[in-house]
Design a protein around this motif. Sequence first.
Motif, mmCIF file in Angstrom:
data_model
loop_
_atom_site.group_PDB
_atom_site.id
_atom_site.type_symbol
_atom_site.label_atom_id
_atom_site.label_comp_id
_atom_site.label_asym_id
_atom_site.label_seq_id
_atom_site.Cartn_x
_atom_site.Cartn_y
_atom_site.Cartn_z
ATOM 1 N N VAL A 84 0.856 -1.177 0.000
ATOM 2 C CA VAL A 84 0.000 0.000 0.000
ATOM 3 C C VAL A 84 0.895 1.230 0.000
ATOM 4 C CG1 VAL A 84 -1.685 1.336 1.314
ATOM 5 C CG2 VAL A 84 -1.924 -1.145 1.148
ATOM 6 N N VAL A 85 0.610 2.163 -0.900
ATOM 7 C CA VAL A 85 1.330 3.434 -0.958
ATOM 8 C C VAL A 85 0.313 4.533 -0.685
ATOM 9 C CG1 VAL A 85 2.672 5.012 -2.408
ATOM 10 C CG2 VAL A 85 2.965 2.525 -2.659
ATOM 11 N N ILE A 86 0.609 5.374 0.306
ATOM 12 C CA ILE A 86 -0.290 6.464 0.664
ATOM 13 C C ILE A 86 0.452 7.779 0.484
ATOM 14 C CG2 ILE A 86 -1.723 7.466 2.467
ATOM 15 C CD1 ILE A 86 -1.918 4.563 3.597
ATOM 16 N N LEU A 87 -0.048 8.584 -0.441
ATOM 17 C CA LEU A 87 0.601 9.847 -0.795
ATOM 18 C C LEU A 87 -0.020 11.006 -0.034
ATOM 19 C CD1 LEU A 87 0.825 9.304 -4.663
ATOM 20 C CD2 LEU A 87 2.485 8.683 -2.894
ATOM 21 N N ASN A 140 3.708 4.580 -11.718
ATOM 22 C CA ASN A 140 2.508 3.953 -12.283
ATOM 23 C C ASN A 140 1.258 4.762 -11.938
ATOM 24 O OD1 ASN A 140 3.969 1.852 -13.354
ATOM 25 N ND2 ASN A 140 3.410 0.388 -11.773
ATOM 26 N N HIS A 141 1.164 5.166 -10.679
ATOM 27 C CA HIS A 141 0.004 5.949 -10.233
ATOM 28 C C HIS A 141 -0.116 7.234 -11.054
ATOM 29 C CE1 HIS A 141 -2.973 7.560 -7.465
ATOM 30 N NE2 HIS A 141 -2.236 8.638 -7.272
ATOM 31 N N THR A 142 0.977 7.903 -11.256
ATOM 32 C CA THR A 142 0.981 9.166 -12.000
ATOM 33 C C THR A 142 0.650 8.928 -13.467
ATOM 34 O OG1 THR A 142 2.565 10.055 -10.429
ATOM 35 C CG2 THR A 142 2.369 11.205 -12.513
ATOM 36 N N LYS A 143 1.186 7.851 -14.024
ATOM 37 C CA LYS A 143 0.896 7.518 -15.425
ATOM 38 C C LYS A 143 -0.595 7.229 -15.629
ATOM 39 C CE LYS A 143 2.008 3.412 -16.996
ATOM 40 N NZ LYS A 143 2.779 2.251 -17.430
ATOM 41 N N TYR A 144 -1.192 6.483 -14.707
ATOM 42 C CA TYR A 144 -2.585 6.084 -14.865
ATOM 43 C C TYR A 144 -3.579 7.181 -14.497
ATOM 44 C CZ TYR A 144 -0.678 1.343 -15.149
ATOM 45 O OH TYR A 144 0.033 0.228 -15.510
ATOM 46 N N THR A 145 -3.224 8.046 -13.529
ATOM 47 C CA THR A 145 -4.205 9.006 -13.007
ATOM 48 C C THR A 145 -3.850 10.463 -13.266
ATOM 49 O OG1 THR A 145 -3.169 9.247 -10.825
ATOM 50 C CG2 THR A 145 -4.743 7.419 -11.108
ATOM 51 N N ASP A 146 -2.635 10.740 -13.733
ATOM 52 C CA ASP A 146 -2.127 12.110 -13.895
ATOM 53 C C ASP A 146 -2.234 12.876 -12.576
ATOM 54 O OD1 ASP A 146 -0.885 14.164 -15.289
ATOM 55 O OD2 ASP A 146 -2.775 15.038 -15.946
ATOM 56 N N ILE A 149 -0.190 15.273 -6.953
ATOM 57 C CA ILE A 149 0.761 14.979 -5.879
ATOM 58 C C ILE A 149 1.808 13.976 -6.355
ATOM 59 C CG2 ILE A 149 -0.667 13.202 -4.766
ATOM 60 C CD1 ILE A 149 1.555 15.716 -2.908
ATOM 61 N N GLY A 150 1.401 13.030 -7.175
ATOM 62 C CA GLY A 150 2.361 12.080 -7.743
ATOM 63 C C GLY A 150 3.399 12.777 -8.606
ATOM 64 N N ASN A 151 2.927 13.696 -9.468
ATOM 65 C CA ASN A 151 3.852 14.464 -10.304
ATOM 66 C C ASN A 151 4.808 15.299 -9.461
ATOM 67 O OD1 ASN A 151 3.355 13.907 -13.131
ATOM 68 N ND2 ASN A 151 1.329 14.788 -12.822
ATOM 69 N N LYS A 152 4.285 15.932 -8.419
ATOM 70 C CA LYS A 152 5.124 16.753 -7.522
ATOM 71 C C LYS A 152 6.219 15.907 -6.875
ATOM 72 C CE LYS A 152 4.825 19.280 -3.141
ATOM 73 N NZ LYS A 152 5.207 18.396 -2.083
ATOM 74 N N ILE A 153 5.841 14.747 -6.404
ATOM 75 C CA ILE A 153 6.804 13.857 -5.746
ATOM 76 C C ILE A 153 7.866 13.384 -6.740
ATOM 77 C CG2 ILE A 153 7.045 11.563 -4.697
ATOM 78 C CD1 ILE A 153 4.291 12.181 -3.302
ATOM 79 N N LEU A 154 7.450 12.987 -7.928
ATOM 80 C CA LEU A 154 8.418 12.500 -8.916
ATOM 81 C C LEU A 154 9.358 13.607 -9.381
ATOM 82 C CD1 LEU A 154 6.172 10.140 -11.054
ATOM 83 C CD2 LEU A 154 7.955 9.471 -9.408
ATOM 84 N N GLU A 155 8.831 14.817 -9.561
ATOM 85 C CA GLU A 155 9.670 15.929 -10.013
ATOM 86 C C GLU A 155 10.751 16.277 -8.992
ATOM 87 O OE1 GLU A 155 6.909 19.057 -10.938
ATOM 88 O OE2 GLU A 155 6.140 17.977 -12.686
ATOM 89 N N GLY A 156 10.466 16.123 -7.719
ATOM 90 C CA GLY A 156 11.451 16.418 -6.675
ATOM 91 C C GLY A 156 11.883 15.162 -5.937
#
Length: 190
Positions: A84-87, A140-146, A149-156
């Motif tokens: 489980v991943v909770i962002l 995967n989460h960012t790819k599937y849902t755009d 918060i996922g994008n923010k985390i991946l960028e930094g």
Amino acid sequence: GDANDYVAKGLSGGKVIIYPPKNSTFKAQNEIIAGNVCGYGATSGELYLSGCVSERFCVRNSGATSVVEGVGDHGCEYMTGGIVVILGEVGRNFAAGMSGGVAYVYNPNKTLELMCNLSMVDIDPMDIEAEKELHKFVSNHTKYTDSDIGNKILEGWDLEVKNFVKVMPKEIKMVLANIAKKKEIAKSTA
């Protein structure tokens, strides 16, 4: 939420992906996307939810991988396996009775320890293997849902990964440590 209660109850393969309409103006990580008891008793498959869920997320999960942006009370209760991943934030009594699996929790506000039931689990810093696994699931989460918060985390990533912790059952950690020790002994005697 958009999906109500019991999303992916008994999930046994495949992917369930839920995100807000593309033209919505709110930040998904601040809103409820699905109701209570999502991922209950899941045995395999993947669940990606761009937004928060209500109570009892991934209770009795035994093998599914789930990513969400916040959970209500009793998340990962009686979980026996899976990831489980909770962002985002978690509600009270997180990981009560959790005897297997692992949860990666984004914890920049350092609130998890207050909300977690620590009777059976430890909260540990990330290690290199956990970071690799986590990066894959956030990607995967960012790819599937755009996910914003996922994008923010991946960028930094290099800074943001330090805001994650690993929640894992104490008994499983002991078993894994014993296996590693036996492998080390076998290596040194060979």
